[in-house]
Design a protein around this motif. Sequence first.
Motif, PDB file in Angstrom:
ATOM      1  N   ILE A 197     105.686  15.014  98.827  1.00 53.50           N
ATOM      2  CA  ILE A 197     104.886  14.350  99.945  1.00 53.50           C
ATOM      3  C   ILE A 197     105.578  13.247 100.711  1.00 53.50           C
ATOM      4  O   ILE A 197     105.904  13.381 101.822  1.00 53.50           O
TER       5      ILE A 197
ATOM      6  N   LEU B 179     106.032  23.182 108.507  1.00 48.24           N
ATOM      7  CA  LEU B 179     104.785  23.308 107.858  1.00 48.24           C
ATOM      8  C   LEU B 179     104.064  21.985 107.938  1.00 48.24           C
ATOM      9  O   LEU B 179     102.605  22.008 108.635  1.00 48.24           O
ATOM     10  N   LYS B 180     104.572  21.014 107.499  1.00 44.88           N
ATOM     11  CA  LYS B 180     103.974  19.586 107.583  1.00 44.88           C
ATOM     12  C   LYS B 180     103.634  19.019 109.222  1.00 44.88           C
ATOM     13  O   LYS B 180     102.350  18.670 109.290  1.00 44.88           O
TER      14      LYS B 180
ATOM     15  N   THR C 148      98.622  19.525  97.928  1.00 42.14           N
ATOM     16  CA  THR C 148      99.090  18.203  97.615  1.00 42.14           C
ATOM     17  C   THR C 148      97.732  17.299  96.961  1.00 42.14           C
ATOM     18  O   THR C 148      98.393  16.412  96.256  1.00 42.14           O
ATOM     19  N   ASN C 149      96.742  17.823  97.025  1.00 39.69           N
ATOM     20  CA  ASN C 149      95.512  16.905  96.623  1.00 39.69           C
ATOM     21  C   ASN C 149      95.050  17.374  95.181  1.00 39.69           C
ATOM     22  O   ASN C 149      94.592  16.791  94.407  1.00 39.69           O
ATOM     23  N   VAL C 150      95.702  18.767  94.780  1.00 37.29           N
ATOM     24  CA  VAL C 150      95.238  19.098  93.157  1.00 37.29           C
ATOM     25  C   VAL C 150      96.429  19.106  92.452  1.00 37.29           C
ATOM     26  O   VAL C 150      96.329  19.325  91.367  1.00 37.29           O
ATOM     27  N   CYS C 151      97.682  19.681  93.006  1.00 39.06           N
ATOM     28  CA  CYS C 151      98.880  19.972  92.182  1.00 39.06           C
ATOM     29  C   CYS C 151      99.495  19.033  91.542  1.00 39.06           C
ATOM     30  O   CYS C 151      99.682  18.028  92.402  1.00 39.06           O
ATOM     31  N   ASP C 152     100.569  19.403  90.745  1.00 45.09           N
ATOM     32  CA  ASP C 152     101.459  18.481  90.097  1.00 45.09           C
ATOM     33  C   ASP C 152     102.579  18.667  90.760  1.00 45.09           C
ATOM     34  O   ASP C 152     103.545  17.750  90.799  1.00 45.09           O
TER      35      ASP C 152
ATOM     36  N   HIS D 272      97.878  28.344 101.153  1.00 44.39           N
ATOM     37  CA  HIS D 272      98.754  28.296 102.352  1.00 44.39           C
ATOM     38  C   HIS D 272      98.583  26.835 102.775  1.00 44.39           C
ATOM     39  O   HIS D 272      98.737  26.449 103.779  1.00 44.39           O
TER      40      HIS D 272
ATOM     41  N   VAL E 111     104.852  16.781  93.074  1.00 43.93           N
ATOM     42  CA  VAL E 111     104.020  16.385  94.220  1.00 43.93           C
ATOM     43  C   VAL E 111     104.491  15.337  95.090  1.00 43.93           C
ATOM     44  O   VAL E 111     104.516  15.000  96.309  1.00 43.93           O
ATOM     45  N   ASP E 112     104.786  13.902  94.220  1.00 48.69           N
ATOM     46  CA  ASP E 112     105.198  12.826  95.013  1.00 48.69           C
ATOM     47  C   ASP E 112     106.362  13.085  95.926  1.00 48.69           C
ATOM     48  O   ASP E 112     106.635  12.511  97.047  1.00 48.69           O
TER      49      ASP E 112
ATOM     50  N   LEU F 199     100.521  20.933 110.406  1.00 49.23           N
ATOM     51  CA  LEU F 199      99.271  20.599 109.908  1.00 49.23           C
ATOM     52  C   LEU F 199      98.490  19.737 110.822  1.00 49.23           C
ATOM     53  O   LEU F 199      99.226  18.541 111.197  1.00 49.23           O
TER      54      LEU F 199
ATOM     55  N   LEU G 257      98.221  22.857 102.824  1.00 46.35           N
ATOM     56  CA  LEU G 257      99.079  21.713 102.354  1.00 46.35           C
ATOM     57  C   LEU G 257      98.290  20.861 101.800  1.00 46.35           C
ATOM     58  O   LEU G 257      98.463  20.242 100.847  1.00 46.35           O
ATOM     59  N   GLY G 258      97.167  20.592 102.293  1.00 48.17           N
ATOM     60  CA  GLY G 258      95.880  19.518 101.934  1.00 48.17           C
ATOM     61  C   GLY G 258      95.544  19.851 100.714  1.00 48.17           C
ATOM     62  O   GLY G 258      95.478  19.098  99.602  1.00 48.17           O
TER      63      GLY G 258
END
Lengths: 327, 320
Positions: free
Chosen positions: A243, A254-255, A219-223, A213, A239-240, A258, A215-216
Motif C-alpha cells: 500500500i 496499476l494503482k 489489498t482488503n483481504v490479503c496479507d 486483477h 500488504v502494508d 484504479l 487491487l481493492g
Amino acid sequence: MSAMLEISDLYVRFRRPEGIIHAVNGVSFEVKEGEWLGLLGESGSGKSVSLLSLLKLVGDNATIPRGTALFNGQDLLQMKERQLRTVRGRDVGVVFQNLSAGLDPYMRVGRQIMEPMLEHGICGKTEAQRRATELLEEMGLPDPKKQFNSYPFELSGGMRQRVMLAVAMACNPKLLIADEPTTALDATVQTQVLSVLREACERRKMTTVMITHDLGVATNVCDRIVVMYGGRVMEVADVDEFIAKTAHPYTLGLKSSLLTKRHRGQPLRPIPGNAITLWQSPKGCPFANRCPLAVDRCVHELPELRPLSATHEVACHRAEEVSASVG
Amino acid sequence: MSGEPLLRVSGVSKSFRVGRQRLHAVRNVSFVLPAGQTLGLVGESGSGKSTLGRLALALLKSDSGSVEFDGNQLSSLSDRQLRAKRKDMQLIFQNPLGALNERSTVGRNVMDPLTVHGMGDLEEKTKRVHRMLERVGLQRTHADAYPFELSGGQQQRVMIARALILEPKLVVCDEALSALDVSVQAQILDLLLQLQRERHLSYVFIAHNLTAVSYISDWIGVMYLGEIVELAPADELLESPSHPYTKALFDSVLDIPESKEARSELEALPGEIPSPIDLPSGCSFHTRCPLAVEKCRTLRPIDRMVSPSHRVACHFAGEV
C-alpha cells in the motif's frame, strides 16, 4: 511461517496453431502456511496459469518445460495423474471465476457438494449429505435444506458462487485457490462472498491464494501480494508495504489506473499501450514497452527479483529510484 | 437539471412476460439528461439498468410513459422518422467481439453505419473511417484487420469508432468497460471523456463498476428492482448519499485502504435481491434495509427532494 507451496523457476507454455505462447517464464514464489496470498495481475499475466497448471487444470496444450512446485515437500510436477487426483479437491480446493463452468447444470447443488467427499472416500453418503447441508448453511444460503435440492440455474450469481465455495471446501483442503471468485459479481454481492469466504477460511485455518486483477480486493483481504506481468513476477510485498511503498513502475501504473471517487475532476493517467503477446519468452523486462522509466538496459536485460526489505522484493532495474520518488 | 435537455424520460415502465407471470424490469422511471452531460446508472444486475438504456433509445417499446429526445416524442415518430433519428443515438455494448461483425474487416464495421444511412460515396466514407480510427487511438492499417486480431481494448475502440462515426448526440454505454483490464479501462474512459468534450456528446453510462461511474458522471441514478431510488448530481450523491441502498452500494466498493488496519470490515448487505417477478410490498428495498419500519413494508415511498436537484425515494430521506 513455513512454506505450504513453494514454486521455483516455473515455465509454462501453450501450443497454439499460430505458435507457442510463453505464458509463464521463470516464476518463483511461495505460499506460506496460514496466509492469504494475493496473486495480482491483468489478463495474460500468467497469474492463474502459474497455479492451475500445477494441478493440470489448464488444458492439454500446456507444457511445463521447467520448474518445481513443492506442496508439503512433494513436487506436484513429478506426480502421476493418479497421485495428483488425491491432491486436487482434497488437499487443494479450487474456486473458479466462471460460475456456469464450475458447476454441473444438471446436478442438484447438494449432490455437487457431496461429490468430492464421496470421490475421495472421506465419508459415507449419509454423513456427506449432512456435511453438505452444513456447508450450505455456513456459506450463508437461506434455507439450506431447500437449496440442497435446487439446480444451479435456480440460484442467483452470488448464491452459485457460495455453492462453489462449499464444493471447494467440502474436503477441508489445506490450501484454497480462489481464481477471481468475485469478478463476475456486483459490488454488494462481492462483499457478501468475500466475507463468507474469509470467515470460513479463518475457522479452518486454511491457507488461501486469491487470484485477482482487483487491487481493492487484494489489498482488503490479503496479507501479502505477488504482482505478475508478462509471465513474470514483478513485485512481492506485505500488504502494508504494498500500500505504502510500491516500487515497480507497473504496480504504480496499476494503482494510478484504479479509479476512485477521489479522482473526480482530475485527469486520468492510464498505462499507455497494450500488454505484449508472449510469442517468445521476454529477453528484457516484459513491461519495458509500456514503462515510462524504461532505459536501454530494460529492453535487453531481464530484471531479477531482488529484495528491498525483508518482506519486499522487486524485479526492476530502477526500483531504488522508483521507491525514492514514492517514499 | 440545468442546461438544455437532450433526453427526457417521463414515467417509463416496461415489463416482460415470463411464462404466466410478469417480470417488472423498469418501473415508473423519470430523468432528464442535459446536452453534453453524462448520467451514470448504477445498481445490481437485474435492477433494470440495461432495459432502461434500451427504452431511452427506443430499441424497446415502453408499456407506459414517454421518451423525448432532442425535442421529439420518440413514440410519435413513424418508423422511417425514427430510423433517421437513430443516427443521433448510439449504443456501445460490453462485449465488442459479440457486437462487431466478425466476418467484416474493422474498416467495414466502422463504415457500415454510414452505408446504412446512405452517407457519402466510398472514397469519402473511407476517408471518414480512417479519420475516426485515428481519433480513437487506432491506426489506418487497422481498417484491414479483422476484429478477432485485435486486443480487447482495441476492439472496444472499434466499437466506439462505429458508434461515433455518425456524429450522434447521445451514446448509451452499456457496461462498456466491464470486459477490459484495469489499465485499459482507464484508457477507454479517458478517450470517452475527450470525445465528449470535443463533440458535446451526452452519455448514459451504465455500469456495475461504481468507481468508473463516479469518475465519468455528472449525474448518478441508483436503480433497485426497476426503480431509480436516488438521483442527484454526482458530487452530491457521492458526498451525501441519502437512500440506504445507495449507502450500502457505495460502501461495498473496495478501495485501496490507508493501511492494513484500515481495511474494509466487509459488512455485507443482508439477504438477496428479491425477484422482479414477485416484488415486495411497500418500499421494494424494505426486505434488506437496516432502517425499515412498518410503514416501509406497506407504503410505497414517493420521491422526496432533499435538495433542489437531489431526489430520493425513501420515507426517511433527509431525516437520517
